[in-house]
Scaffold this motif. Structure first.
Motif, PDB file in Angstrom:
ATOM      1  N   ASP A  77      17.076  54.396  13.123  1.00  0.00           N
ATOM      2  CA  ASP A  77      16.914  54.532  14.578  1.00  0.00           C
ATOM      3  C   ASP A  77      15.455  54.719  14.972  1.00  0.00           C
ATOM      4  O   ASP A  77      15.129  55.474  15.891  1.00  0.00           O
ATOM      5  N   ASN A  78      14.571  54.067  14.285  1.00  0.00           N
ATOM      6  CA  ASN A  78      13.148  54.139  14.572  1.00  0.00           C
ATOM      7  C   ASN A  78      12.673  52.746  14.947  1.00  0.00           C
ATOM      8  O   ASN A  78      13.259  51.749  14.526  1.00  0.00           O
ATOM      9  N   ILE A  79      11.619  52.658  15.775  1.00  0.00           N
ATOM     10  CA  ILE A  79      11.176  51.334  16.212  1.00  0.00           C
ATOM     11  C   ILE A  79      10.408  50.594  15.124  1.00  0.00           C
ATOM     12  O   ILE A  79      10.063  49.435  15.305  1.00  0.00           O
ATOM     13  N   GLY A 130      11.657  53.663  24.568  1.00  0.00           N
ATOM     14  CA  GLY A 130      12.396  54.242  23.448  1.00  0.00           C
ATOM     15  C   GLY A 130      12.587  55.729  23.627  1.00  0.00           C
ATOM     16  O   GLY A 130      11.858  56.377  24.390  1.00  0.00           O
ATOM     17  N   PRO A 131      13.563  56.305  22.938  1.00  0.00           N
ATOM     18  CA  PRO A 131      13.817  57.750  23.070  1.00  0.00           C
ATOM     19  C   PRO A 131      12.693  58.575  22.463  1.00  0.00           C
ATOM     20  O   PRO A 131      11.844  58.078  21.721  1.00  0.00           O
ATOM     21  N   ASN A 132      12.729  59.846  22.756  1.00  0.00           N
ATOM     22  CA  ASN A 132      11.717  60.752  22.246  1.00  0.00           C
ATOM     23  C   ASN A 132      11.794  60.822  20.723  1.00  0.00           C
ATOM     24  O   ASN A 132      12.866  60.963  20.137  1.00  0.00           O
ATOM     25  N   GLY A 133      10.634  60.698  20.073  1.00  0.00           N
ATOM     26  CA  GLY A 133      10.575  60.799  18.627  1.00  0.00           C
ATOM     27  C   GLY A 133      10.817  59.510  17.890  1.00  0.00           C
ATOM     28  O   GLY A 133      10.892  59.516  16.647  1.00  0.00           O
ATOM     29  N   CYS A 134      10.920  58.379  18.590  1.00  0.00           N
ATOM     30  CA  CYS A 134      11.193  57.112  17.906  1.00  0.00           C
ATOM     31  C   CYS A 134       9.932  56.470  17.341  1.00  0.00           C
ATOM     32  O   CYS A 134      10.015  55.504  16.584  1.00  0.00           O
ATOM     33  N   GLY A 135       8.742  56.930  17.747  1.00  0.00           N
ATOM     34  CA  GLY A 135       7.497  56.386  17.218  1.00  0.00           C
ATOM     35  C   GLY A 135       6.758  55.460  18.163  1.00  0.00           C
ATOM     36  O   GLY A 135       5.804  54.793  17.756  1.00  0.00           O
ATOM     37  N   LYS A 136       7.163  55.423  19.427  1.00  0.00           N
ATOM     38  CA  LYS A 136       6.488  54.520  20.374  1.00  0.00           C
ATOM     39  C   LYS A 136       5.054  54.961  20.633  1.00  0.00           C
ATOM     40  O   LYS A 136       4.151  54.119  20.774  1.00  0.00           O
ATOM     41  N   SER A 137       4.791  56.255  20.724  1.00  0.00           N
ATOM     42  CA  SER A 137       3.420  56.727  20.925  1.00  0.00           C
ATOM     43  C   SER A 137       2.553  56.432  19.712  1.00  0.00           C
ATOM     44  O   SER A 137       1.352  56.165  19.844  1.00  0.00           O
ATOM     45  N   SER A 175       9.774  57.329   1.888  1.00  0.00           N
ATOM     46  CA  SER A 175      11.104  57.903   1.683  1.00  0.00           C
ATOM     47  C   SER A 175      11.936  57.929   2.948  1.00  0.00           C
ATOM     48  O   SER A 175      13.160  57.852   2.899  1.00  0.00           O
ATOM     49  N   SER A 176      11.303  58.059   4.093  1.00  0.00           N
ATOM     50  CA  SER A 176      12.026  58.074   5.366  1.00  0.00           C
ATOM     51  C   SER A 176      11.108  57.601   6.471  1.00  0.00           C
ATOM     52  O   SER A 176       9.882  57.545   6.307  1.00  0.00           O
ATOM     53  N   SER A 177      11.714  57.279   7.584  1.00  0.00           N
ATOM     54  CA  SER A 177      10.917  56.833   8.720  1.00  0.00           C
ATOM     55  C   SER A 177      10.042  57.950   9.261  1.00  0.00           C
ATOM     56  O   SER A 177       8.937  57.706   9.748  1.00  0.00           O
ATOM     57  N   THR A 178      10.524  59.188   9.153  1.00  0.00           N
ATOM     58  CA  THR A 178       9.726  60.328   9.633  1.00  0.00           C
ATOM     59  C   THR A 178       8.448  60.470   8.807  1.00  0.00           C
ATOM     60  O   THR A 178       7.360  60.699   9.355  1.00  0.00           O
TER      61      THR A 178
END
Length: 972
Positions: free
Chosen positions: A690-692, A551-558, A700-703
């Motif tokens: 756009d988050n895994i 996944g791209p950087n910042g998607c939450g894979k780590s 409120s948000s994926s972030t």
């Protein structure tokens, strides 16, 4: 050489007292004949003998005789009632005549006994493997063993052996029969062992397991059962001495006939004064000049190798055989402990000064007094150790500087035996804080460590995992325990500490596991943390499949990886202080290998594969195979011998912005299908914004959701895996669960059947353990999930991998790449193929020839090989092109699948014909099928390259939900 005689007063009472002092039980004596009597060691047998002659001389009468207890290792004692200086010539002649008579009588009796026992032994039958003694002692039936069953016509007086006795023959080293030993079986127990009357036992032995003569080691033990147990455990030949007193003679004769390393197997008679078993073994070791003595230990009881075997099997005998003792160490065990000085401190050294100050002191004892010099701070050799994985042995040294006043300030060092004999020991001592102060005494310090003989023995283990046959304990760094008298330890030194705890299990369930529910990649991470120990617990030794989330950087894979890590450690990357448990890919091969060993029978979570690819892309291919196969790199020890290769069985969960294949290809490597099923690339699912993560649980948000989940993995961690392992060791896995989750029904849940490709079956079989882990964790109250819903999340991960590995036409990813490579090559280089009407064109001026009639592109071999890489890859490309129908021109008689084009433009050259696949209407239609329509297909068959509806026999009512059951949206 004159024979030594004991002089006793000429009185009958004195003679009787002398016979009793020789170990015989007598109250009177007979003259001029051999008399057999009991001994103090065996009062119910006739193991003693004596002969007394009376000489009626001219001056006065006197007695001459000898006495011997045959159950001891002593020679006959000769005595006389007249001093040697009073002998006259007639007396000397009479004594010499008696001695010759005794020698002849003994020889005749032994020859008679030998003829008699040879005839007797030849008429006996083999006992088989059902004799009570063999069963009770866990002993194998030896080919030479016999059993005596008395018949009606037998003369019991000639052969005083009880019925159903086990007969053990003993031979000399050359194989000549010498004596027989009978072991009676009376009232469900064996009686007293006795030897054949009159036979010679000196040097008598029985060689056990002679077929395993490997030219390396040979053992000498006391008794048949002891020898057989040690031989069976160590898989080596062992000489069984007829008794302990005979071990010294057997050892000396064996040492003269073999050049192998001789191991003396002692009986530990610790409950008997002076421990005769240890003394016999020590004498045998001296006779054979052997420095390898096996001393069994079991809860401070009198024990031999057979007792160990009956108590703990071959593993217990082998584990104690790892610590063979030298003669010096055995002698030390027989000495009384000094109340003021530890046994581990060798001579001339002390751990305190004469004034009572602590430290390491060297003392030189002289007639004028004792010279004492301090050679270092307090340095104690606390134990001998042996590495279970590598077999390396050494000593554990505990160093306490003068400034240290508590245990935490002490330094523990593991010094191998190979280092003690080289400069490496000095290099190790340099690590000690005060080495520079006592540098001039380093040779004395090395001498002290070398000569120290600590009693404590430790088996050092360097990897986590299940222990024992029953797998009732899981070993972690810092753990130590004792089993069957053997101490095991997993030291924290040289091992980064990835195990830690914070919060409680309930807090982890509420703040980590609950948020991971409904998110397929997080569910996969948590299930893999529990599935890895299940595979090892059930004995699955197949190569593991690892999961790589893309996944791209910042998607939450780590963050998904940190969710899995939180089961046993802090959800952050490992730092120099060892606070985190998430391992970075930015490591060397050796570091990755040590991480795998430390996570044995667990799951290791690796973050950001691009760091390893940036460091060395080619090494990434090797590391991926190494992690999955569980075998490390071969290495050599300092002495030139091969070091034991590290092995492990782990699960691994990785993250990265690109797939493993792309990293390997960028480094110039070739991606094989074996790598793609060992490291399964799973793309990040299209989650919320756009988050895994598919379900952000009302945030409120994926972030905000990712930040909260990541922070929670650093607050609540370390309890879930321990609770799971504890429950697994107590309850195990039922046979019903194994058959349902790991069998055909388990793979059918993921749409994989017996006719599916092997790669799909292999990955599905691995995923079945993840589903079983979810089932058990929910059952034992560790995961607060709905089992049906979260298992569907696992299925989503499997289908995501499957769609990247095999397309709708049934082609694997590497086959797709070969098809696309040659299609692109021909489309981009159509102008480089020669028109067949042009004459005299050399074969290497262009890429080849185009036959417009057959629509076939004929490519020159050199061009074809250059675009394949090498000959091996060229053959593989040809097989794939033939499989997918792009290589129609094949000459059957040629193994390498090229054809010779004759009279084509005047050229006669070997070429390869490739035909582009035509785009058929049904193929184009399949490519435009919407995602919603494809989602209705429950099961897919890729062996023939088409999608089929499920058959009635595929559906198992036990593995699929009933209509209306709440399972959420099916991923298939």
């Amino acid at each position: 050489m004159q024979k030594k005689y004991d002089i006793i007063p000429p009185h009958e009472d004195n003679i009787i007292k002398y016979l009793q002092s020789c170990g015989l039980i007598v109250s009177t004596f007979s003259l001029n004949c051999l008399t057999r009597v009991p001994t103090t060691a065996h009062p119910n047998s006739l193991n003693g003998a004596y002969v007394i002659w009376q000489n009626r001389g001219a001056t006065s009468d006197f007695f001459l005789g000898w006495a011997q207890a045959h159950d001891s290792d002593e020679e006959p004692f000769w005595f006389v009632t007249r001093p040697r200086e009073e002998w006259v010539s007639a007396d000397r002649a009479w004594i010499a005549e008696r001695q010759k008579e005794q020698i002849k009588q003994s020889k005749d009796e032994s020859q008679r006994a030998l003829r008699e026992l040879t005839t007797f032994y030849g008429g006996l039958t083999e006992p088989g493997d059902r004799h009570p003694y063999l069963e009770a002692k866990c002993v194998r039936p030896h080919a030479a063993l016999r059993i005596y069953r008395r018949h009606a016509g037998d003369d019991a007086r000639s052969f005083p052996w009880l019925n159903n006795c086990l007969i053990i023959p003993y031979f000399d080293v050359c194989g000549q029969l010498m004596t027989l030993q009978r072991i009676p079986w009376e009232e469900n127990k064996w009686g007293e062992k006795r030897l054949y009357p009159g036979a010679v036992k000196r040097g008598a032995c029985l060689r056990i397991n002679p077929d395993r003569w490997d030219g390396k080691n040979v053992g000498i033990a006391e008794g048949f059962a002891t020898a057989d147990s040690f031989s069976r455990a160590m898989d080596m030949p062992v000489y069984a001495s007829v008794d302990g007193g005979n071990m010294m003679i057997v050892a000396a004769e064996v040492a003269q006939t073999v050049s192998n390393k001789i191991i003396i197997v002692a009986d530990n008679d610790c409950e008997t004064p002076n421990n005769p078993g240890i003394n016999y073994a020590l004498k045998a070791a001296n006779a054979a000049d052997s420095d390898s003595i096996f001393v069994p230990v079991l809860d401070k009881l009198a024990v031999d190798a057979n007792d160990l075997y009956c108590h703990g099997g071959e593993d217990l005998v082998r584990s104690q055989a790892m610590f063979l003792k030298t003669r010096k160490e055995v002698q030390a065990t027989l000495k009384v402990k000094n109340e003021t000085e530890a046994d581990s401190v060798p001579k001339n050294f002390a751990l305190s000064s004469l004034a009572g100050e602590s430290g390491l002191y060297y003392r030189a004892y002289k007639k004028t007094g004792t010279d004492e010099v301090k050679i270092g701070d307090l340095l104690e050799v606390v134990a001998k150790y042996r590495e279970k994985e590598t077999g390396e042995s050494g000593k554990i040294v505990c160093y306490a500087p003068d400034i240290a006043f508590n245990e935490e300030e002490k330094i523990t060092a593991y010094i191998p035996d190979t280092a003690l004999a080289s400069v490496r020991c000095v290099e190790t001592l340099k690590l000690l804080p005060s080495y520079a102060t006592f540098k001039k005494y380093h040779s004395k310090i090395v001498e002290y460590i070398n000569n120290a003989a600590p009693e404590r023995k430790i088996i050092v283990m360097r990897r986590t995992g299940w222990l024992g046959k029953n797998k009732d304990k899981f070993l972690f760094p810092g753990d130590s325990f004792e089993e069957n008298g053997i101490e095991y330890m997993f030291p924290r030194e040289n091992t980064y500490s990835f195990m830690s705890k914070c919060g409680t299990l309930q807090e982890w369930k509420d703040n980590v596991a609950a948020l991971a529910a409904g998110n397929s990649r997080a569910v996969l991470a948590l299930s893999e943390a529990f599935a890895a120990p299940i595979r090892s617990y059930l004995g699955d030794d197949d190569d593991a499949c690892g999961w790589h989330i893309i996944g791209p950087n910042g998607c939450g894979k780590s963050t998904c990886a940190k969710v899995g890590v939180s089961t046993y450690g802090r959800g952050s990357t490992t730092d120099p202080e060892g606070e985190g448990a998430l391992v970075s890919w930015y490591r060397t091969e050796n570091q990755i290998e040590s991480v795998a060993v430390a996570h044995n029978h667990m799951c290791v979570f690796l973050d950001e594969m691009k760091l390893a690819a940036k460091k060395d892309p080619k090494a990434l291919e090797i590391v991926s195979y190494m992690l999955a196969t569980g075998n490390g790199k071969g290495r050599m020890m300092a002495n030139g011998k091969d070091r034991k290769v590290n092995t492990w069985r782990i699960g691994f969960f990785s993250t990265g912005e690109e797939s493993l294949a792309s990293f390997i290809e960028r480094g110039g490597g070739i991606v094989n299908s074996g790598q793609e099923v060992r490291v399964c690339d799973i793309p990040g699912s299209p989650g919320y914004e756009d988050n895994i993560f598919e379900d952000i649980h009302g945030r409120s948000s994926s972030t905000v959701f990712v930040d909260e989940l990541r922070d929670n993995t650093k607050k609540y961690y370390g309890h879930a895996l321990l609770a799971f392992l504890s429950a697994l060791s107590r309850h195990g896995v039922s046979q019903e669960d194994q058959e349902f989750f790991l069998g055909v029904q388990g793979r059918a849940f993921f749409g994989v059947f017996e006719d599916s490709p092997q790669e799909l079956q292999r990955v599905a079989s691995t995923m079945c353990y993840n589903r079983l882990a979810i089932h058990l964790a929910i059952k034992w109250g560790i995961l607060p999930w709905n089992e049906a819903t979260e298992c569907c999340m696992l299925a989503q991960c499997f289908y995501s991998w499957r769609d990247t590995f095999i397309d709708e036409a049934g082609l694997r990813s590497e086959e797709q790449k070969i098809r696309d490579q040659w299609t692109t090559f021909i489309q981009e280089n159509r102008g480089r193929f020669t028109d067949p009407e042009i004459k005299n064109i050399g074969p290497y001026q262009n890429y080849g020839v185009f036959d417009s009639r057959e629509c076939v592109y004929y490519i020159w071999p050199g061009t074809f090989r250059r675009h394949c890489g090498d000959k091996k890859q060229m053959n593989y490309h040809l097989r794939v092109l033939r499989k997918i129908g792009m290589l129609p021109v094949i000459q059957a008689s040629r193994a390498n699948m090229f054809t010779t084009i004759k009279k084509l433009g005047g050229i006669s050259s070997p070429v390869y014909g490739i035909k582009l696949l035509e785009e058929e209407e049904d193929t184009a239609t399949d490519k435009n099928v919407s995602t919603s329509s494809r989602a209705k297909v429950i099961k897919t068959d890729f062996t023939k390259g088409y999608v089929r509806e499920p058959r009635e026999e595929d559906r198992d009512p036990d593995s699929f939900p009933e209509p209306g059951e709440n399972m959420g949206d099916l991923p298939f």
